[in-house]
Design a protein around this motif. Structure first.
Motif, short mmCIF file in Angstrom:
data_model
loop_
_atom_site.label_atom_id
_atom_site.label_comp_id
_atom_site.label_asym_id
_atom_site.label_seq_id
_atom_site.Cartn_x
_atom_site.Cartn_y
_atom_site.Cartn_z
N ILE A 1 0.86 -1.20 0.00
CA ILE A 1 0.00 0.00 0.00
C ILE A 1 0.89 1.24 0.00
N GLY A 2 0.83 2.00 -1.10
CA GLY A 2 1.66 3.21 -1.22
C GLY A 2 2.81 2.95 -2.20
N SER A 3 3.01 3.90 -3.12
CA SER A 3 4.00 3.68 -4.19
C SER A 3 5.17 4.65 -4.09
N PRO B 1 9.10 5.57 -2.30
CA PRO B 1 10.35 4.80 -2.28
C PRO B 1 10.23 3.51 -1.46
N ALA B 2 9.62 3.58 -0.28
CA ALA B 2 9.57 2.39 0.58
C ALA B 2 8.79 1.26 -0.10
N GLY B 3 7.66 1.59 -0.73
CA GLY B 3 6.85 0.58 -1.41
C GLY B 3 7.62 -0.06 -2.55
N PHE C 1 -1.00 -0.77 -4.38
CA PHE C 1 -2.17 0.13 -4.40
C PHE C 1 -1.73 1.53 -4.01
N GLU C 2 -2.17 2.51 -4.78
CA GLU C 2 -1.74 3.90 -4.55
C GLU C 2 -2.97 4.80 -4.65
N ARG C 3 -3.12 5.72 -3.70
CA ARG C 3 -4.34 6.55 -3.69
C ARG C 3 -4.39 7.54 -4.86
N LEU C 4 -3.23 7.94 -5.37
CA LEU C 4 -3.21 8.86 -6.52
C LEU C 4 -3.10 8.06 -7.82
N GLY D 1 5.19 8.65 -4.79
CA GLY D 1 5.10 9.35 -3.50
C GLY D 1 5.82 10.69 -3.51
N LEU D 2 6.63 10.91 -2.49
CA LEU D 2 7.27 12.22 -2.32
C LEU D 2 8.35 12.48 -3.38
N VAL D 3 8.74 11.47 -4.13
CA VAL D 3 9.72 11.74 -5.19
C VAL D 3 9.05 12.64 -6.24
N GLY E 1 5.97 14.30 -5.40
CA GLY E 1 5.21 15.34 -4.72
C GLY E 1 5.92 16.05 -3.58
N GLY E 2 7.20 15.71 -3.32
CA GLY E 2 7.91 16.34 -2.21
C GLY E 2 9.25 16.92 -2.65
N VAL E 3 10.08 16.08 -3.27
CA VAL E 3 11.40 16.51 -3.74
C VAL E 3 11.22 17.77 -4.60
N LYS F 1 17.68 15.84 -10.70
CA LYS F 1 18.58 14.67 -10.67
C LYS F 1 18.09 13.66 -9.64
N ILE F 2 17.63 14.19 -8.50
CA ILE F 2 17.18 13.30 -7.43
C ILE F 2 15.95 12.52 -7.89
N LYS F 3 15.12 13.19 -8.70
CA LYS F 3 13.89 12.55 -9.17
C LYS F 3 14.17 11.40 -10.15
N VAL G 1 2.75 3.92 3.52
CA VAL G 1 1.91 5.07 3.16
C VAL G 1 2.53 6.42 3.51
N GLY G 2 3.76 6.42 4.04
CA GLY G 2 4.43 7.69 4.33
C GLY G 2 3.82 8.42 5.52
N SER G 3 4.18 9.70 5.63
CA SER G 3 3.73 10.55 6.76
C SER G 3 3.18 11.84 6.17
N GLY H 1 15.32 10.80 7.15
CA GLY H 1 16.17 10.05 6.23
C GLY H 1 15.90 10.42 4.79
N VAL H 2 16.90 10.12 3.96
CA VAL H 2 16.79 10.44 2.53
C VAL H 2 16.14 9.25 1.82
N ILE H 3 15.95 9.40 0.51
CA ILE H 3 15.26 8.36 -0.27
C ILE H 3 15.93 7.00 -0.05
#
Ligand SMILES: Cc1cc2nc3c(=O)[nH]c(=O)nc-3n(C[C@H](O)[C@H](O)[C@H](O)COP(=O)(O)OP(=O)(O)OC[C@H]3O[C@@H](n4cnc5c(N)ncnc54)[C@H](O)[C@@H]3O)c2cc1C
Length: 461
Positions: free
Chosen positions: A10-12, A14-16, A36-39, A44-46, A48-50, A56-58, A101-103, A373-375
């Motif tokens: 559940i959640g796509s 980095p961790a998923g 499964f991903e809600r969006l 995830g944050l790659v 919607g956050g980075v 480059k990080i993306k 699912v992240g934070s 922590g980082v990705i």
């Protein structure tokens, strides 16, 4: 191989994806992974956050896309756990579930005036400029002259840098179009980064700090006395400070020695200060900051201790950036204080049931260990979870299924009339966005509403 484990992730973020990647590395069993991903969009944050100017990080998305190519992988985007699909569904169709699912929430300052219009969380601002569909209708009053960013970690630096950049600098990125338009009209002159402790305790990384020296239309201001360290900090710097901290102090010194030119904007680094009140009639007009001193704790670390000295400053925009926080999921235990799902090495445990371990439910990433922590940190974290899960299967003598057909989840989703997005569908969005980007010399032009995303998929299919 005729034994097969079926795992739901559940959640796509980095961790998923790291969990899925580790599952596919196993040689002893065939493993099927349904994510499964809600969006409708993965990563995830790659995504919607980075920060949009950190492309480059993306590029780590390429690694995740390769994992998604595995024939035993299926993606179900636009499907939210707790809204569309539930624990009982998953336990019926899969051998185990990994929640990653992240934070998504933020931590609050807990001071008067925090709820005034003009006071926002960094979480909202970051999600807004990155085109997250839940935040695309947010409004930020960029007619403000002074913005205060409370907190001095990398996310706070991202927020300050995006506020400080010119439209030309931002136009090369994949920042959401509406955010680019709003920032184009920005009247901001002074952006203050506020840290409660001193520069030796700051959590930003040297690379992020150095970027401030290269801004086209913003000067960086670090008062020289900031670097007159207290005796304890000086000793830490000389003895056990990390290389990053030493580099940070060196860069701050270089900044403090530079002449402030006459650029349109200034980014100020303010240390040893904490907000005690945000005030104004119906919107933010002023911020009160208490001056802190550092006090040695029993464990040797230095804590911020407020003094009597309070400074007031004009402020029309405030962003709190003091950390993300997890949110509870239905049918799962939750530790409100840490914002995590209680677990032992990734295996969910029930504090209300004598810390009994659940053999079929696991966690990975920020919801497992908290928002730090980082990705790459999520890789070791997810690997630990997957190994714990497979060891539990063996120890508990759980039997892998003989039937390796895909779990029949599609019928369930269709019965519920859910318009799910496959990985092939996401690639249609990806191509649409990158083609639109190419025309403007940008990495991509993001679609920011779910309806638009689904409509592009329907048209291109
Ligand atoms: C603003 C910001 C900038 C950052 N910049 C960097 C950087 O430059 N470099 C770096 O290395 N690290 C960076 N990080 C850290 C990095 O993004 C995190 O370590 C990482 O994303 C955490 O991974 P995760 O999978 O646990 O969570 P997330 O990335 O948050 O992924 C969780 C996923 O779960 C989905 N989800 C949530 N709830 C549900 C549900 N109920 N049902 C289905 N799906 C759900 C979400 O939509 C999301 O896709 C940054 C973090 C932030 C906040």
């Amino acid at each position: 191989m005729n034994q097969c484990w079926k795992i739901a992730v559940i959640g796509s973020g980095p961790a998923g994806f790291y969990a899925a990647g580790e599952l596919f590395r196993q040689q002893s069993w065939e493993i099927k992974v349904d994510m499964f991903e809600r969006l409708p969009t993965p990563f995830g944050l790659v995504r919607g956050g980075v920060a949009p100017d950190h492309q480059k990080i993306k590029s780590v998305q390429k690694i995740y896309s390769r994992i998604a190519e595995n024939e035993n992988f299926r993606f179900f985007g636009n499907v939210e756990f707790g809204r569309d699909i539930f624990q009982a569904d998953l336990l019926e169709h899969y051998d185990a579930v990994i929640y990653s699912v992240g934070s998504p929430a933020d931590r609050e300052l807990g001071i008067p005036g925090e709820d005034l219009s003009g006071s926002h969380s960094a979480t909202e601002f970051v999600a807004w400029y990155n085109g997250h569909p839940d935040f695309c209708d947010y409004k930020f009053d960029l007619s403000a002259k002074n913005a205060f960013v409370i907190g001095i970690g990398n996310v706070a630096l991202d927020v300050a840098r995006i506020l400080a950049k010119t439209p030309e600098e931002l136009a090369e990125t994949d920042i959401a179009d509406y955010a680019l338009d709003a920032l184009r009209a920005s009247q901001l002159e002074d952006i203050w980064l506020v840290g409660r402790r001193g520069p030796v305790q700051a959590a930003f990384s040297p690379a992020e700090l150095r970027e401030f020296m290269e801004l086209a239309e913003a000067d960086v201001v670090v008062e020289q006395n900031v670097l007159e360290l207290d005796a304890e900090s000086q000793q830490i710097l000389e003895t056990d400070a990390s290389n990053d901290t030493k580099k940070n102090i060196e860069i701050l010194k270089q900044i403090s020695l530079r002449d402030v030119s006459a650029k349109k904007r200034r980014v100020h680094f303010l240390f040893l200060s904490s907000p005690v009140e945000i005030s104004g009639n119906d919107k933010v007009e002023k911020i009160s900051l208490v001056r802190n001193q550092l006090l040695k704790r029993e464990d040797g670390s230095l804590a911020a201790q407020p003094t009597e000295k309070i400074n007031e400053a004009a402020a029309e925009l405030v962003f709190r950036s003091i950390g993300y926080h997890g949110q509870p999921l239905p049918d799962l235990p939750f530790d409100q204080k840490s914002g995590t799902i209680p677990n032992e090495c990734g295996q969910v445990k029930d504090p209300e049931n004598g810390n009994k371990l659940r053999n079929r439910e696991y966690v990975a990433g920020w919801i497992k260990r908290g928002p730090s922590g980082v990705i790459g940190t999520n890789k070791q974290d997810a690997v630990e979870t997957v190994h714990r899960m497979l060891e539990t299967f063996l120890n508990e003598k759980m039997e892998a299924g003989k039937n390796c057909a895909n779990p029949d989840i599609v019928a369930l989703l269709e019965n519920r009339k859910l318009e799910y997005v496959s990985f092939a569908d996401w690639k249609l969005i990806d191509v649409h966005e990158t083609e639109a980007g190419q025309k403007q010399g940008r990495p991509r032009v993001k679609l920011t509403s779910i309806a638009e995303m689904l409509s592009v998929i329907r048209q291109k299919k």
